[in-house]
Motif scaffolding. Structure first.
Motif, PDB file in Angstrom:
ATOM      1  N   ASP A  39       1.655  -7.176   5.437  1.00  0.00           N
ATOM      2  CA  ASP A  39       0.363  -6.707   5.945  1.00  0.00           C
ATOM      3  C   ASP A  39       0.344  -6.695   7.473  1.00  0.00           C
ATOM      4  OD1 ASP A  39      -0.567  -6.302   3.410  1.00  0.00           O
ATOM      5  OD2 ASP A  39      -1.811  -8.111   3.337  1.00  0.00           O
ATOM      6  N   PHE A  69      -3.529   1.351   3.809  1.00  0.00           N
ATOM      7  CA  PHE A  69      -4.430   0.311   3.341  1.00  0.00           C
ATOM      8  C   PHE A  69      -5.447   0.861   2.339  1.00  0.00           C
ATOM      9  CE2 PHE A  69      -2.920  -2.074   7.041  1.00  0.00           C
ATOM     10  CZ  PHE A  69      -2.811  -3.349   6.505  1.00  0.00           C
ATOM     11  N   ARG A 110       1.822  -3.213  -0.354  1.00  0.00           N
ATOM     12  CA  ARG A 110       2.664  -3.183   0.841  1.00  0.00           C
ATOM     13  C   ARG A 110       3.761  -4.245   0.730  1.00  0.00           C
ATOM     14  NH1 ARG A 110      -2.267  -2.128   1.454  1.00  0.00           N
ATOM     15  NH2 ARG A 110      -2.841  -4.331   1.290  1.00  0.00           N
TER      16      ARG A 110
END
Length: 425
Positions: free
Chosen positions: A40, A135, A141
């Motif tokens: 992230d 996102f 991710r």
């Protein structure tokens, strides 16, 4: 005839075997990676490199896909105009049933074409704005090592037309994406690479690609004439310019003012030369080419021009002129305009992405009922000001017809006078 079919069968067999060999040579397995904070954090660095906040505020994006499908996307309203052949769909991306189809300009009922427009949009917009979607809801991710460097693997578990697809973003040293590798349902070979390198700076401050080149047979995808702009913000900015008679400002040759009684200016706008005076110093400043500038001490020309003094004059002029003419600079190069609501009224945020002495600063203009600026809130990139207010008051109509402010008041009660302001030809 039998010989012909034998030759044909041989050709088919060769092509089939060649395809199998090509597949095993080119096909790559989907890499494994780690989810969590590190992935992230890498994604946030990528979004920041892309100016993701500007993307969120972008109102309209236009592009085409391989010169076949054409788009005008009103992002905030979730409406897209999708055109191809003789068809145009006004697509409601949130409520598909509200979409409208036109064929040859005539309104028509055909759900298949509306669904086709949705499929086109999902695919073709991805090739334009995929870096801004890392996102999105339904994304996973992972951080992956690619050639010894961190890369970002994005898997779309839901949404779009092909959930389950994965993309490995390859980043430069500034975390800006320049290519990705694909593992998708539509392409049977895993790891096909596409470039993201032909970027265009748009009016809203975001970068968008104009074409891609795929490693698969050298295929190229054109995105056409890419545009991104803030239509409503531009409309408000033009109302401000009209209110302060910007056309007269453009035609004004000379402007004179002072800054807090400490520094004095006479600006020849036509030639872009300005006399900057403070203490016993006067600089005949050429802002566009400072090497042409001359320096006077007690009105005596200095044969060896002190570069530090010229740089000081340049900094002073950039700062002090901003307090006089900033409302006239709303459409300068490198300026991003976005709409905001302050106390239920429209306000204009202006961000300077380049130029001046402090690129990255932004100002939210608050207007009176006639669209003349009455104050702004300052947001400086260095963090020293975060919404600090200052008034723009005592506007005068100069001899040339342009409106300019003569005084400012700050939130702490401090005042700044622009002296005897003049504008003439």
């Amino acid at each position: 005839m039998k010989k012909f079919f034998k030759i044909l069968a041989y050709i088919v067999l060769v092509l089939f075997v060649g395809a199998i060999i090509f597949y095993f040579v080119k096909n790559e397995a989907l890499p494994e990676g780690e989810t969590g904070k590190e992935a992230d954090a890498l994604a946030i660095k990528m979004i920041n490199a892309l100016h993701g906040d500007a993307y969120e505020n972008t109102e309209v994006i236009e592009w085409s896909f391989r010169n076949a499908h054409y788009y005008k996307w009103f992002k905030q309203e979730n409406i897209v105009h999708v055109s191809w052949d003789d068809k145009k769909v006004i697509l409601d991306t949130k409520s598909l049933e509200k979409s409208t189809l036109f064929v040859n300009g005539n309104k028509t009922e055909n759900k298949d074409f509306i669904n086709q427009a949705k499929e086109y949009f999902n695919n073709d917009s991805f090739w334009l704005v995929a870096p801004y979607k890392i996102f999105d809801k339904g994304t996973e991710r992972r951080i992956v090592k690619h050639k010894g460097k961190d890369a970002l693997l994005i898997t779309y578990t839901s949404g779009g037309s092909t959930p389950g697809d994965s993309y490995l973003w390859i980043l430069d040293e500034n975390y800006f994406p320049f290519s990705y590798k694909m593992w998708t349902k539509i392409i049977p070979i895993g790891g096909v690479t596409a470039t993201w390198s032909d970027w265009k700076n748009t009016e809203t401050g975001i970068k968008l690609p104009t074409k891609h080149k795929l490693s698969l047979f050298g295929l190229e995808i054109s995105m056409g004439n890419v545009k991104a702009y803030n239509q409503n913000a531009n409309t408000l900015a033009n109302k401000i310019l009209k209110a302060i008679n910007h056309q007269a400002y453009k035609n004004t040759r000379y402007i004179e003012w002072s800054f807090g009684g400490r520094r004095h200016f006479k600006w020849d706008k036509e030639k872009n030369i300005v006399d900057v005076s403070w203490d016993t110093i006067r600089v005949n400043l050429h802002p566009a080419d400072t090497l042409k500038s001359t320096v006077y001490f007690n009105e005596k020309l200095q044969n060896n021009t002190p570069n530090k003094i010229v740089k000081r004059a340049w900094d002073i002029f950039n700062n002090d002129s901003f307090w006089l003419v900033a409302p006239h600079k709303l459409f300068d190069n490198g300026v991003v305009r976005t709409l905001e609501q302050i106390d239920d009224k429209k306000a204009l945020r202006v961000t300077y992405t380049s130029g001046g002495t402090t690129p990255g600063d932004s100002y939210v203009w608050i207007l009176d009922s006639t669209y003349v600026p009455k104050s702004y809130k300052m947001y400086l990139k260095n963090g020293r000001m975060n919404g600090t207010p200052a008034t723009w008051e005592d506007w005068i109509t100069t001899e040339s017809g342009a409106l300019l402010p003569t005084n400012h008041t700050f939130g702490n009660g401090g005042k700044l006078s622009m002296g005897e302001v003049k504008g003439y030809n």
